[in-house]
Enzyme design. Structure first.
Site, PDB file in Angstrom:
ATOM      1  N   CYS A 144       0.778  -0.954  -0.234  1.00  0.00           N
ATOM      2  CA  CYS A 144       0.063   0.013  -0.491  1.00  0.00           C
ATOM      3  C   CYS A 144       0.974   1.078  -0.307  1.00  0.00           C
ATOM      4  O   CYS A 144       1.373   1.354  -1.114  1.00  0.00           O
ATOM      5  CB  CYS A 144      -1.169  -0.015   1.150  1.00  0.00           C
ATOM      6  SG  CYS A 144      -2.486   1.119   0.791  1.00  0.00           S
ATOM      7  N   HIS A 188      -3.221  -4.815   1.933  1.00  0.00           N
ATOM      8  CA  HIS A 188      -2.529  -5.353   3.119  1.00  0.00           C
ATOM      9  C   HIS A 188      -2.219  -6.795   3.660  1.00  0.00           C
ATOM     10  O   HIS A 188      -3.864  -7.470   3.985  1.00  0.00           O
ATOM     11  CB  HIS A 188      -3.535  -4.738   3.818  1.00  0.00           C
ATOM     12  CG  HIS A 188      -3.069  -2.922   3.922  1.00  0.00           C
ATOM     13  ND1 HIS A 188      -1.940  -2.604   4.586  1.00  0.00           N
ATOM     14  CD2 HIS A 188      -3.766  -2.346   3.444  1.00  0.00           C
ATOM     15  CE1 HIS A 188      -2.068  -1.238   4.828  1.00  0.00           C
ATOM     16  NE2 HIS A 188      -3.252  -0.954   3.800  1.00  0.00           N
ATOM     17  N   GLU A 210      -1.068  -8.508   5.730  1.00  0.00           N
ATOM     18  CA  GLU A 210      -1.024  -8.540   7.138  1.00  0.00           C
ATOM     19  C   GLU A 210      -2.054  -8.080   7.248  1.00  0.00           C
ATOM     20  O   GLU A 210      -1.756  -8.266   9.325  1.00  0.00           O
ATOM     21  CB  GLU A 210       0.477  -7.366   6.938  1.00  0.00           C
ATOM     22  CG  GLU A 210      -0.029  -6.162   7.364  1.00  0.00           C
ATOM     23  CD  GLU A 210      -0.235  -5.160   6.088  1.00  0.00           C
ATOM     24  OE1 GLU A 210      -0.177  -6.087   5.021  1.00  0.00           O
ATOM     25  OE2 GLU A 210      -0.135  -4.064   5.908  1.00  0.00           O
TER      26      GLU A 210
HETATM   27  N1  GLN Z   1      -3.225   6.366   1.024  1.00  0.00           N
HETATM   28  C1  GLN Z   1      -1.868   5.985   1.838  1.00  0.00           C
HETATM   29  C2  GLN Z   1      -1.080   7.033   0.982  1.00  0.00           C
HETATM   30  O1  GLN Z   1      -1.413   7.352   0.048  1.00  0.00           O
HETATM   31  C3  GLN Z   1      -1.902   5.134   1.835  1.00  0.00           C
HETATM   32  C4  GLN Z   1      -2.491   3.845   2.655  1.00  0.00           C
HETATM   33  C5  GLN Z   1      -2.819   2.578   3.176  1.00  0.00           C
HETATM   34  O2  GLN Z   1      -0.796   2.698   3.382  1.00  0.00           O
HETATM   35  N2  GLN Z   1      -3.428   1.852   3.707  1.00  0.00           N
HETATM   36  O3  GLN Z   1      -0.125   6.650   1.906  1.00  0.00           O
END
Ligand code: GLN
Length: 200
Positions: free
Chosen positions: A86, A177, A179
């Protein structure tokens, strides 16, 4: 045999902000004691580094404040694998829509918050053959969308108009994610990529 190919193959989790403990717990479930990476010396000799989800601008600022950028880039260039989940995937991208890139280690283009706000978070299941023959639960939290990959980048999962998992020999990017579910397939896969085969 260089130090990375030794029997002890350490895996680190970048411990500046975000879902650190969840990754460490998943590694522990696979019998691996992950190293918490806070300082440049913590990176030396790692076979793999996980950059967790969180807030990419915040993690990027902390990478600079803690002087980690050079060490991450140098170790990556000398063979350390990196998995970004992410926000971690955003940090890896060479192109971020409307923003300057951060680590820029992977030839992917990414759009932050590609599904909308935190309220537009969701889950789904998908079969990703190289990872597992069984459906894997995927949790998207204010997730980005990978919108384009370079010719040397392998797409492991494409859904609708976006790419959810991409890989190069050195890096793995997931916009969700792994995890945050009980499923260990992605962690097992990354460990194998780092040279640690977990049979269980
Ligand atoms: N929206 C976050 C970003 O732009 C990422 C979100 C996440 O890691 N769950 O950094």
């Amino acid at each position: 045999m260089n130090s990375r190919e030794n029997l002890v193959k350490m895996i680190g989790v970048l411990d500046l902000q975000g879902g650190v403990i969840e990754h460490l717990n998943h590694l522990k479930s696979l019998g691996v004691n992950g190293r918490q990476v806070k300082k440049p010396q913590d990176i030396v000799g790692l076979s793999g580094l996980i950059i967790p989800g969180g807030e990419s601008t915040c993690i990027s600022k902390l990478i600079n404040i803690f002087g980690l950028r050079k060490a991450i880039t140098e170790e990556f260039n000398s063979g350390m694998k990196i998995w970004g989940t992410c926000a971690g995937a955003i940090l890896l991208a060479k192109n971020i829509a409307g923003e300057a890139p951060h680590l820029a280690l992977m030839d992917i283009e990414i759009k932050r918050n590609g599904f909308g706000s935190q309220l537009d978070s969701f889950g789904l299941h998908a079969i990703i053959k190289p990872i597992s023959p069984r459906p894997i639960p995927l949790t998207f939290i204010r997730a980005p969308k990978i919108t384009r990959v370079g010719t040397d980048v392998n797409i492991l999962l494409r859904i609708d108009d976006y790419i959810a998992v991409a890989e190069t020999p050195g890096a793995l990017a997931t916009v969700f994610h792994p995890e945050l579910t009980a499923n260990l397939s992605f962690h097992r896969y990354f460990l194998k990529k780092c040279g640690r085969e977990i049979v269980q």
